[in-house]
Motif scaffolding. Structure first.
Motif, PDB file in Angstrom:
ATOM      1  N   TYR A  22       0.814  -1.223   0.000  1.00  0.00           N
ATOM      2  CA  TYR A  22       0.000   0.000   0.000  1.00  0.00           C
ATOM      3  C   TYR A  22       0.844   1.268   0.000  1.00  0.00           C
ATOM      4  N   GLU A  25       1.115   1.658  -3.639  1.00  0.00           N
ATOM      5  CA  GLU A  25      -0.175   2.084  -4.181  1.00  0.00           C
ATOM      6  C   GLU A  25      -0.424   3.568  -3.893  1.00  0.00           C
ATOM      7  N   LEU A  26      -0.085   3.989  -2.671  1.00  0.00           N
ATOM      8  CA  LEU A  26      -0.267   5.392  -2.294  1.00  0.00           C
ATOM      9  C   LEU A  26       0.616   6.301  -3.141  1.00  0.00           C
ATOM     10  N   THR A  36      -6.389   4.378  -8.503  1.00  0.00           N
ATOM     11  CA  THR A  36      -6.856   4.159  -7.126  1.00  0.00           C
ATOM     12  C   THR A  36      -6.558   2.755  -6.623  1.00  0.00           C
ATOM     13  N   GLY A  37      -5.743   2.018  -7.358  1.00  0.00           N
ATOM     14  CA  GLY A  37      -5.251   0.753  -6.854  1.00  0.00           C
ATOM     15  C   GLY A  37      -6.059  -0.458  -7.267  1.00  0.00           C
ATOM     16  N   ASN A  76      -7.630  -0.252   0.102  1.00  0.00           N
ATOM     17  CA  ASN A  76      -7.750   1.088  -0.479  1.00  0.00           C
ATOM     18  C   ASN A  76      -9.148   1.682  -0.317  1.00  0.00           C
ATOM     19  N   HIS A  78     -11.900   0.661  -1.512  1.00  0.00           N
ATOM     20  CA  HIS A  78     -12.680   0.591  -2.749  1.00  0.00           C
ATOM     21  C   HIS A  78     -14.091   0.065  -2.513  1.00  0.00           C
ATOM     22  N   SER A 106      -2.200   1.410   4.249  1.00  0.00           N
ATOM     23  CA  SER A 106      -3.541   1.204   3.705  1.00  0.00           C
ATOM     24  C   SER A 106      -4.477   2.314   4.147  1.00  0.00           C
ATOM     25  N   PHE A 109      -3.719   5.568   2.468  1.00  0.00           N
ATOM     26  CA  PHE A 109      -4.144   5.499   1.066  1.00  0.00           C
ATOM     27  C   PHE A 109      -5.646   5.713   0.957  1.00  0.00           C
ATOM     28  N   ALA A 110      -6.424   4.991   1.769  1.00  0.00           N
ATOM     29  CA  ALA A 110      -7.885   5.111   1.730  1.00  0.00           C
ATOM     30  C   ALA A 110      -8.328   6.530   2.077  1.00  0.00           C
TER      31      ALA A 110
END
Length: 233
Positions: A22, A25-26, A36-37, A76, A78, A106, A109-110
């Motif tokens: 993550y 991903e970030l 957005t992953g 994330n 999602h 994580s 990121f979210a």
């Protein structure tokens, strides 16, 4: 409990792996806000099926008003973001969306996605290890969602107070449920019977409903690559 159910250890069951995952991903999202992953279980359409399942139950009047959602291992975020978009036209019901994950990256990121992509919605994300965090488990939620989190937990055979994570998962999750609360869980690592055993053996949870997926037959046994089961307390 379910000692005969055992998955091989994997790096996918370690916190270090997900922190690094993550973090990347970030960084990708900060460089490109359209990225957005990963959407896990995308090939089986599991996320949209989970969301449709909830929408159908709402339409059928199965849920009370003012529904609190908790996403276990939110990644994330999602699933919560897509769920909020599906429910945004529903009138007279207040929804709260809360995601937890043991990875700080994580959660960061979210939160970043929520702030940049969904400024008009209210989401809450916290770094919580549901296997060890006792104070947080005092909170109660109406609908708890798990899309692959138990799968990841089961890939780590390290012991917590003498037990594997997959053997204490259901008890921990059950603490955040009240009478009538629902746990909707999707897995690709457990069969239907294994998942039911893991969740119900030492809790007050019982099977409530299932999501249907295309099935296949191999060696005279019929099944599917993904299982989604709703349990009720």
């Amino acid at each position: 409990m379910a000692e005969e159910i055992k998955l091989n250890s994997s790096k996918l069951g370690t916190q270090e792996y997900w922190n690094e995952f993550y973090e990347r991903e970030l960084q990708n999202f900060q460089s490109n806000s359209d990225d957005t992953g990963e959407c896990w279980f995308d090939d089986s359409d599991a996320e949209s099926k989970m969301i449709q399942f909830i929408a159908d139950k709402l339409e059928e009047g199965e849920f009370a008003k003012d529904i609190s959602f908790l996403d276990l291992g939110t990644g994330n975020g999602h699933l919560l973001f897509e769920l909020s978009q599906e429910l945004k036209e529903v009138d007279d019901i207040n929804f709260t969306f809360h995601g937890i994950d043991y990875s700080a990256e994580s959660v960061a990121f979210a939160k970043d996605i929520a702030n940049k992509k969904f400024p008009g919605f209210s989401f809450k994300f916290d770094q919580i290890d549901l296997l060890t965090d006792t104070p947080f488990l005092e909170n109660k939620f109406d609908v708890l969602l798990d899309k692959g989190t138990l799968d990841a937990i089961a890939l780590n055979q390290d012991l917590i107070n003498g037990k594997r994570g997959m053997d204490i998962y259901a008890k921990q999750v059950s603490k955040m449920m009240q009478k009538g609360s629902i746990l909707l869980i999707t897995s690709c690592n457990f069969t239907e019977n294994e998942l039911i055993k893991v969740i119900t053996s030492e809790t007050e949870l019982t099977e409530w409903d299932q999501i249907q997926y295309p099935s296949f037959q191999f060696g005279g046994v019929q099944g599917s690559t993904v299982v989604s089961i709703a349990f009720i307390k």
